[in-house]
Design a protein around this motif. Structure first.
Motif, mmCIF file in Angstrom:
data_model
loop_
_atom_site.group_PDB
_atom_site.id
_atom_site.type_symbol
_atom_site.label_atom_id
_atom_site.label_comp_id
_atom_site.label_asym_id
_atom_site.label_seq_id
_atom_site.Cartn_x
_atom_site.Cartn_y
_atom_site.Cartn_z
ATOM 1 N N GLY A 1 -2.384 -7.961 15.958
ATOM 2 C CA GLY A 1 -1.566 -7.929 14.744
ATOM 3 C C GLY A 1 -2.111 -7.019 13.659
ATOM 4 N N TRP A 2 -3.016 -6.119 14.029
ATOM 5 C CA TRP A 2 -3.533 -5.126 13.070
ATOM 6 C C TRP A 2 -2.772 -3.810 13.229
ATOM 7 C CZ3 TRP A 2 -8.467 -4.761 10.177
ATOM 8 C CH2 TRP A 2 -9.063 -6.028 9.977
ATOM 9 N N ALA B 1 7.000 -7.666 10.047
ATOM 10 C CA ALA B 1 6.157 -6.934 9.092
ATOM 11 C C ALA B 1 5.688 -5.625 9.716
ATOM 12 C CB ALA B 1 4.968 -7.795 8.671
ATOM 13 N N MET B 2 5.372 -5.649 11.005
ATOM 14 C CA MET B 2 4.979 -4.430 11.710
ATOM 15 C C MET B 2 6.123 -3.415 11.724
ATOM 16 S SD MET B 2 2.035 -3.745 13.229
ATOM 17 C CE MET B 2 0.482 -4.570 13.491
ATOM 18 N N LEU C 1 -0.489 -6.621 5.989
ATOM 19 C CA LEU C 1 -1.172 -6.657 7.278
ATOM 20 C C LEU C 1 -2.481 -5.883 7.170
ATOM 21 C CD1 LEU C 1 1.750 -5.860 9.757
ATOM 22 C CD2 LEU C 1 0.511 -8.022 9.576
ATOM 23 N N SER D 1 -4.972 -11.152 10.457
ATOM 24 C CA SER D 1 -3.591 -10.665 10.489
ATOM 25 C C SER D 1 -2.586 -11.796 10.306
ATOM 26 C CB SER D 1 -3.313 -9.924 11.789
ATOM 27 O OG SER D 1 -3.463 -10.792 12.894
ATOM 28 N N VAL E 1 4.590 -5.730 3.660
ATOM 29 C CA VAL E 1 3.799 -5.529 4.882
ATOM 30 C C VAL E 1 2.724 -6.617 4.994
ATOM 31 C CG1 VAL E 1 2.292 -3.965 6.167
ATOM 32 C CG2 VAL E 1 4.254 -3.044 4.930
ATOM 33 N N ALA F 1 -1.426 -1.608 3.612
ATOM 34 C CA ALA F 1 -1.825 -3.003 3.849
ATOM 35 C C ALA F 1 -1.368 -3.917 2.723
ATOM 36 C CB ALA F 1 -3.338 -3.089 4.009
ATOM 37 N N LEU G 1 5.445 -11.824 11.685
ATOM 38 C CA LEU G 1 4.360 -10.846 11.846
ATOM 39 C C LEU G 1 4.915 -9.579 12.510
ATOM 40 C CD1 LEU G 1 1.256 -10.834 11.362
ATOM 41 C CD2 LEU G 1 0.967 -11.627 13.691
ATOM 42 N N ARG H 1 -2.174 -12.738 7.025
ATOM 43 C CA ARG H 1 -1.522 -11.624 6.326
ATOM 44 C C ARG H 1 -2.398 -11.091 5.189
ATOM 45 N NH1 ARG H 1 3.952 -11.947 7.547
ATOM 46 N NH2 ARG H 1 4.099 -9.912 6.571
ATOM 47 N N PRO I 1 -4.651 -8.076 3.551
ATOM 48 C CA PRO I 1 -4.678 -6.613 3.598
ATOM 49 C C PRO I 1 -6.103 -6.040 3.662
ATOM 50 C CG PRO I 1 -4.238 -7.350 1.367
ATOM 51 C CD PRO I 1 -4.325 -8.593 2.202
#
Lengths: 392, 304
Positions: free
Chosen positions: A130-131, A228-229, A160, A95, A158, A153, A225, A98, A100
């Motif tokens: 972080g998933w 991004a979530m 992630l 994660s 994103v 992803a 991070l 970063r 996917p």
């Protein structure tokens, strides 16, 4: 298009094939093994043009996926329970780099005592890695969500990794009809565009994950991070809208509401229990209760705003958690309560633990606990802590 | 004195800075300061790398746990620190604070810049260590004599207090050698005269340096990626106290030095002779140890 009667595990394997994953590395673990076996078959027969790397552990499986994803190819792995726990360290590497990567988690309890059956505790305990975590309620949703997971992803905003969760045995080993879409539609939905933020290129060597001193940028990368979530919330909604346009199905976005508009008590749950909750609501409605149900699809990112919106229009939310944080309670109930703190008119929240270690959760039990909830709001009595459904 | 006295040490990994900071805390505690702290700043964790350590000394217990930004005293253990960047050393130094420098002679003094009313003290800690052979794992433990200089300059702790702290920190065979260094420094520390031209406005407190290409999180890529580059953390030749010198008469071009150098700081020239890249040689002495012909000497780096 064709409809096959598939186990949840095979539905996942078919979805990975149609998503044209180019790299698979898995270590078999009950009840996920069928996914690995089916994918190995697809690759051996040439139906799926991918590299399969057998490994000696889940830690290595994720490490292999990280390597492949760094090379810019679509990767897949699957695990659960002890295997997922063993993978924990590598989840952070995936994660924070970063990448996917998409992983199916066939939810299973963690021992001891030894237990191979359904419980969400394995993936819930990876909450802070972080998933993105999406919980699916049935076979078709598991299939469709794998396709959606790649789109979410790989979104450049994103980037992630995504866990697609389905409960062991309840979904993994039962079979239900699954409608397979046309390959062209899948290809159009998730065209493969390699991510550029980090790619292994032997002519232009790089290092990543280098030491960051306290006064450098570690803190800021964690902030990114989190951002991004936050962005992923919007993207999950957009992705399922786009999916509906092409394939005609919608499993809900971050949450799915069922007969909530006038409901006095709303039943909130994840996974197969969220499908069953719709039946609970139908039965209660026939008996004259104003009941509703909410399926929580996305546990990370956690849809605070959506849940606040639902909370504003109901008197009580009964949460059934198929997981337990000893010393606190269920994860969904805890996070729901925290999310609602900022709103003025709060509904009553009832916490219910159910189905740990695969203990069956029956319709009758759910009806009974829902009726308890109606009684509590009618009589304005104080709830007495956690309700333990079916505790002997 | 101030309610709380704060100290910042500047040195290099291997010079005993962290140990000295610990001994200062013990000595201060023994002399009745109920609140003492010794704070190593953990950076690159390598011998020769620039390091900092901090002390807090107070009559009452200390609750603050952050680093020291506005020191009452700065102790410069490695003389190269102040010549390379005076402002890094005096950043945050209080208006009437102490600057205590290890330096041989008075050559460095005119280049020093300090805030007004600062008191500057010098001591030749390097010579004291050389004379006494005060070494640990090949490096001179320059920070030990600086404890004596600190005691003399600030008057906060006594030689007696330092002795007690040293006794509790070292095996008995090492106590006298260290105490001798501390005492020699105590008695040879001098206050130097600073001219008005050397006064500058106080340098604001700051944290150690950042990677310069970014200023804000919006500048960042999604992940930290670095491309290989020569000297990405600066010219590490700065870290050196001793330098290897190759005697071409004795050299047989076996290239053991080239092979063993952990920093890839040995190049091979057109004639096949090894040449040291002094911009990056940290003076670790591995080549000196490995040379089968004893064609490499280690000499004190005079430039520093």
């Amino acid at each position: 298009m064709e409809t096959l009667i598939l186990t949840g595990n095979h539905a996942v394997a078919y979805a990975v094939k149609m998503a044209r994953a180019r790299f698979v590395s898995c270590y078999p673990i009950t009840p996920q093994t069928q996914i690995v076996e089916k994918l190995a078959e697809f690759i051996l027969s040439g139906e799926l043009d991918a590299v399969f790397v057998p490994v000696e552990s889940e830690h290595s499986a994720m490490a292999a996926c990280i390597g492949a994803s760094l090379a810019g190819v679509r990767t897949f792995t699957a695990t659960c329970s002890h295997g997922l726990a063993y993978m924990h360290e590598m989840l952070h590497w995936a994660s924070a780099t970063r990448l996917p990567i998409v992983m199916a988690v066939v939810n299973r309890a963690i021992g001891p005592p030894w237990n191979i059956w359904a419980e969400h505790g394995d993936s819930i305990s990876q909450r802070d890695t972080g998933w993105i975590q999406i919980y699916t309620s049935n076979h078709q949703e598991a299939f469709d969500t794998i396709l959606q997971a790649y789109k979410i992803a790989e979104d450049p905003e994103v980037l992630l990794p995504v866990m697609v969760c389905l409960e062991g045995f309840v979904l993994s080993h039962t079979a239900q009809p699954v409608l397979l879409p046309n390959q062209e539609d899948v290809d159009a939905f998730i065209p493969h565009e390699p991510w550029k933020h980090i790619t292994i290129d032997i002519d232009n060597p790089i290092t990543h994950g280098n030491l960051q001193m306290p006064e450098d940028w570690f803190y800021e990368f964690r902030f990114l991070l989190h951002k991004a979530m936050e962005t992923a919330k919007k993207k999950i909604v957009r992705c399922s809208e786009e999916f509906e346009k092409i394939f005609g199905r919608n499993h809900g976005h971050l949450v799915e509401e069922y007969k909530c508009s006038d409901a006095d008590v709303v039943l909130l749950s994840m996974g197969s229990l969220a499908d069953q909750a719709k039946l609970v609501v139908d039965v209660l409605r026939e008996e004259g209760y104003k009941a509703g149900a909410v399926k929580l699809r996305s546990f990370r990112p956690f849809p605070e705003e959506e849940l606040c919106r639902i909370a504003r229009k109901t008197e009580c939310i009964l949460v059934i958690d198929r997981n337990l944080s000893p010393g606190k309670g269920g994860a969904v109930a805890s996070e729901l309560k925290a999310s609602l703190y900022g709103i003025k008119e709060k509904p009553l929240i009832l916490e219910c633990i159910a189905g740990l270690g695969g203990r069956d959760v029956t319709l009758e039990e759910e009806l009974e606990v829902m009726k308890q909830a109606f009684k509590i709001i009618e009589e304005c009595t104080e709830p007495k802590g956690i309700i333990w459904l079916g505790l002997k | 004195m101030h309610e709380m006295f704060e100290v910042r040490w500047h040195g290099r990994g291997g010079q005993g800075v962290v140990t000295a900071s610990r001994i200062l805390a013990i000595a201060a505690f023994n002399e009745g300061f109920a609140g003492v702290q010794s704070i190593p700043w953990i950076g690159a964790e390598r011998r020769g790398a620039q390091i900092e350590a901090y002390n807090r000394i107070s009559r009452t217990p200390i609750l603050l746990h952050s680093q020291v930004y506005s020191p009452d005293a700065v102790v410069v253990v490695d003389p190269s620190m102040i010549t390379r960047n005076n402002n890094v050393v005096i950043r945050g130094l209080k208006k009437s604070g102490f600057l205590i420098i290890n330096t041989a002679g008075t050559k460095v003094i005119p280049s020093i810049r300090v805030p007004e009313e600062c008191l500057v003290y010098v001591v030749d800690a390097t010579s004291i260590c050389l004379e006494l052979g005060l070494q640990a794992a090949g490096l001179y433990v320059l920070a030990m004599p600086m404890l004596g200089a600190f005691a003399k300059a600030t008057g906060l702790i006594s030689l007696k207090g330092l002795r007690k702290a040293v006794e509790s920190s070292f095996e008995s065979v090492l106590v006298e050698k260290n105490m001798k260094a501390i005492e020699k420094a105590y008695y040879s520390t001098l206050k130097v005269h600073i001219t008005p031209e050397q006064y500058i406005p106080p340098v604001p407190p700051s944290r150690p340096e950042r990677i310069p290409e970014f200023r804000h999180w919006t500048d960042l890529p999604p992940v930290p990626v670095s491309t290989p580059s020569k000297g990405s953390i600066g010219k590490t030749g700065d870290w050196r106290t001793h330098m290897p010198v190759i005697d071409k008469e004795k050299c047989t071009k076996c290239l053991f030095c080239w092979m063993y150098c952990p920093e890839a700081a040995v190049n091979v020239n057109e004639e096949g002779f090894p040449e040291i890249d002094y911009d990056y040689c940290k003076g670790c002495g591995v080549c000196f140890n490995e040379c089968p012909r004893k064609a490499i000497r280690m000499v004190v780096d005079e430039k520093k």
